[in-house]
Every structure is written in C-alpha cells, then in structure tokens.
Write an enzyme that holds these catalytic residues in place. Structure first.
Site, PDB file in Angstrom:
ATOM      1  N   ARG A   1       0.786  -1.220   0.000  1.00 56.37           N
ATOM      2  CA  ARG A   1       0.000   0.000   0.000  1.00 56.37           C
ATOM      3  C   ARG A   1       0.825   1.280   0.000  1.00 56.37           C
ATOM      4  NH1 ARG A   1      -3.160  -3.990   1.485  1.00 56.37           N
ATOM      5  NH2 ARG A   1      -1.219  -4.691   2.425  1.00 56.37           N
ATOM      6  N   THR A   2       1.822   1.341   0.882  1.00 56.15           N
ATOM      7  CA  THR A   2       2.573   2.587   0.997  1.00 56.15           C
ATOM      8  C   THR A   2       3.315   2.868  -0.308  1.00 56.15           C
ATOM      9  OG1 THR A   2       2.804   2.139   3.351  1.00 56.15           O
ATOM     10  CG2 THR A   2       4.250   3.826   2.425  1.00 56.15           C
TER      11      THR A   2
ATOM     12  N   LYS B   1      26.200  -4.290  -2.709  1.00 54.23           N
ATOM     13  CA  LYS B   1      27.670  -4.257  -2.637  1.00 54.23           C
ATOM     14  C   LYS B   1      28.156  -3.767  -1.287  1.00 54.23           C
ATOM     15  CE  LYS B   1      27.738  -2.828  -7.498  1.00 54.23           C
ATOM     16  NZ  LYS B   1      27.986  -1.663  -8.347  1.00 54.23           N
TER      17      LYS B   1
ATOM     18  N   ARG C   1      11.352   3.486   3.082  1.00 57.98           N
ATOM     19  CA  ARG C   1      10.965   2.584   4.183  1.00 57.98           C
ATOM     20  C   ARG C   1      12.195   1.768   4.538  1.00 57.98           C
ATOM     21  NH1 ARG C   1       5.774  -1.262   4.326  1.00 57.98           N
ATOM     22  NH2 ARG C   1       4.904   0.717   5.020  1.00 57.98           N
TER      23      ARG C   1
ATOM     24  N   HIS D   1       5.378   5.691  11.480  1.00 64.11           N
ATOM     25  CA  HIS D   1       4.876   5.602  10.109  1.00 64.11           C
ATOM     26  C   HIS D   1       4.000   6.852   9.932  1.00 64.11           C
ATOM     27  CE1 HIS D   1       3.575   4.117   6.372  1.00 64.11           C
ATOM     28  NE2 HIS D   1       3.259   2.875   6.690  1.00 64.11           N
TER      29      HIS D   1
HETATM   30  C1  NCD Z   1       1.836  -1.331   8.043  1.00 64.51           C
HETATM   31  C2  NCD Z   1       3.329  -1.130   8.160  1.00 64.51           C
HETATM   32  O1  NCD Z   1       4.082  -1.417   7.210  1.00 64.51           O
HETATM   33  O2  NCD Z   1       3.715  -0.617   9.190  1.00 64.51           O
HETATM   34  N1  NCD Z   1       1.372  -1.400   6.758  1.00 64.51           N
HETATM   35  C3  NCD Z   1       1.135  -0.259   6.027  1.00 64.51           C
HETATM   36  O3  NCD Z   1       2.004   0.547   5.790  1.00 64.51           O
HETATM   37  N2  NCD Z   1      -0.122  -0.056   5.606  1.00 64.51           N
HETATM   38  C4  NCD Z   1       1.268  -2.320   8.973  1.00 64.51           C
HETATM   39  C5  NCD Z   1       1.858  -3.693   9.090  1.00 64.51           C
HETATM   40  O4  NCD Z   1       2.783  -4.083   8.384  1.00 64.51           O
HETATM   41  O5  NCD Z   1       1.336  -4.437   9.943  1.00 64.51           O
END
Ligand code: NCD
Length: 343
Positions: free
Chosen positions: A72-73, A102, A123, A160
């Site tokens: 999703r993100t 590397k 991320r 997040h």
């Molecule tokens: C979450 C995350 O990656 O923190 N997912 C997201 O970004 N929608 C939740 C999760 O992984 O449980």
C-alpha cells in the site's frame, strides 16, 4: 547500523515546502487541517477527472526506496505522484539489487537518490533510519542546486507518519470530529509503528473528551515514552489486555497485525499470536456506528479468509476506504512539500 545523530526534524508550522517528513511530532492541529482540506479537494478533483491535477507535480521526480516489503505505501505513493503529473524512479528490481547489495551504506544510497529526485519515499527496517537519511540529505542539499525532500514510509518499529495522516483523515471523514470518541487500538502496540504514530498524532491534534484505549497482550504494550507523551499532552488513556472491557464502547476500532518479523524469539510470537482475532461474531459486540480500521496487510488476526469475506461486507469495516484515502492524503502531502500550493 543506525548511527546516533543529532537531527531535529523541522516543525511544519504552516509551511510544508522542502521539509522532510519523519515523525508526526512535526505536525500541529493547523497542519493537519491543511492536509485534510487538501485531501478532500484532491479527492473531489480526481473523481471529476480534473486534468489540472497533472500540473501540480509536472516535471518532478519521486524516488521510491523501499528496504522493507510494502504494498500500500509504495503503490499509493507512486500512484499519488503520477496522478499529480510527476514521475517515479526506483532501483530496477528493488533496492536489494542496487549498490546496497555491494555494501553501500544508507547515507550514500540516500544521497544517490537525492541527486536524481526531488522527493524520496523511504521505508527501512531500522528505527531511526529516516532521521539518518534526512540528516545526510541536508548535507547533500547544501551542495546541490536542487534540494530533495525525504518522506518516511515506515521507520522500523518507530513511526509511520504518513499512515497516521491517512488514518486520522479516515476517522475525520467518518466521524467529522476527534472529540468525545473512544478510539481503541488493538494488537501489537509495542512493535506496530502505525499505532505509535496514530496515538501521538491524535494527541498533537488536541482532543476533548476523547479516550484512547490500548488493548494488547502484556508483553506488547504501548512504549512507555509514548504513554508519557500522551499524559503530558493531557490525553485520557486506558490500557487493558481484555478487549471486552472497551469493545462495546468503542467508536473507532483500530485492529493491527502482530509484527511477527520483529520477534527475536519465535516462541514469544507463538505464545501470543492468537490473542486477538477479529471475527464477525466478535464485531457483533461493537456499536452500530463504530468503524473498524486496519492498516493492512491482515493475516489470521482477522480470522480466516471466510471471516474476511463476511467482515468486508459489514458497513463498519472501512479499511478499503482507509486504503484508498492513503493515495489522496499522499497526493496532498506531495503537493504541499514539493510546491506548497493551495489545491
Ligand atoms: C503497516 C506497516 O508497514 O507498518 N502497513 C502499512 O504501511 N499499511 C502495517 C503492518 O505491516 O502491519
């Protein structure tokens, strides 16, 4: 290895342009209202197929740097950028096939992306990685003509922030207020970064008569530093390991996955993994006008796939709207940090 760096994220203070987004602590109520208004406007314009949208980030490039899995993100940020007329780059076949393979360190990988893009969405599995990335991007930005903004798409078990923006927007969209609500967060409150950011952002917004209820196994309670921040900001909280204490009074039920990948000892995960399972029969104890949220992905904490299918038909289940809102909110944020324009 994440280094201890003295990086203080800038407060938004009404001006988003060029600011890295690494924690919800940067946001005040007014900034959230700005994002919500922009989100509502962009959603409407998108639904009307307003072609002017593609001028908002035309000629801008977003780099997608995901060191951890994401559906999703990653997809919503990419879609958001493209819908605003911008472009997206990413290491072909993922960062594991970039120079990370590397042995290149984060500071250098992020500065490579910074040389080519206007905004980086990153991320990373380690808490603090987005702070380190922002610190080194600031160093790069002093040397190049085109400064680059970093947006965290999840920082280990830390935060997040953009998920919290879309979660807040989803609550606002359904409830029209954050006051007088019982907002119940359930599951892995220790390792779940979405619940950390959401609890803090509700407190930053400033609420009246609202109670945050935290339901988790004892070993997975909300971290102490977040509990003390909530207390300092005067937010009423309630912690329990018994969902039935609060389920019937909850206006918002925010369900989460036990973060299996964060457990060092598989036995610890096995011991608690079945503690909180949302099923259609459990949801029957919730208020008729409650909303059931989940950041997704979901596994067995929402029962079997047959349970999913029943839950998904319940009008209280809003996680697909929540997921769609992710794109609208990220469009608003990208337009604000890159252009600062009124949309
Ligand atoms: C979450 C995350 O990656 O923190 N997912 C997201 O970004 N929608 C939740 C999760 O992984 O449980």
């Amino acid at each position: 290895m994440i280094r201890e760096l003295s990086y203080t994220p800038p407060l938004i203070g009404g001006d988003f342009v060029g600011k890295h987004i690494v924690t919800v602590d940067q946001f005040a109520r007014k900034d959230l209202e700005t994002i919500f208004n922009a989100t509502i406007s962009l959603r409407k314009r998108l639904r009307q197929h307003d072609r002017g949208l593609t001028e908002l980030c035309a000629g801008r490039v977003m780099a997608s740097l995901f060191f951890e899995p994401s559906t999703r993100t990653d997809l919503s940020f990419q879609a958001a950028m493209r819908r605003l007329g911008g472009d997206v780059v990413g290491a072909s076949n993922g960062v594991q096939f970039s120079s990370v393979y590397k042995g290149e360190n984060l500071a250098d990988t992020v500065r490579a992306a910074g040389c080519y893009a206007d905004v980086i969405v990153m991320r990373h599995p380690q808490k603090g990685a987005s702070f380190e990335a922002a610190y080194y991007l600031d160093k790069l930005n002093q040397r190049i003509d085109n400064p680059t903004v970093l947006i965290s798409g999840g920082d280990g078990i830390g935060e997040h922030p953009t998920q919290a923006l879309l979660d807040m927007f989803t609550i606002y969209d359904h409830k029209k207020t954050f006051d007088g609500q019982t907002i119940t967060l359930v599951g892995d409150l220790l390792n779940g970064r979405t619940v950390h950011s959401l609890a803090k952002l509700i407190a930053r917004y400033g609420v009246t008569g609202t109670r945050l209820a935290f339901v988790s196994p004892d070993s997975l309670r909300m971290p102490a530093e977040i509990m003390s921040m909530l207390a300092e900001l005067g937010v009423s909280t309630y912690e329990t390991a018994d969902l039935m204490d609060v389920l019937g009074e909850s206006d918002v039920i925010y369900w989460t996955r036990i973060q299996e990948e964060r457990f060092e000892n598989p036995g610890d995960y096995e011991a608690i993994k079945d503690r909180f399972i949302m099923t259609p029969s459990l949801l029957s104890h919730a208020k008729a006008d409650a909303i059931l949220m989940h950041p997704l992905p979901r596994k067995h904490e929402m029962g079997t796939q047959a349970d999913h299918d029943v839950l998904d038909e319940d009008p209280r289940a809003v996680y697909f709207e929540q997921m769609e809102n992710g794109m609208f909110v990220r469009m608003a944020l990208l337009a604000k940090v890159l252009r600062g324009v009124y949309v």
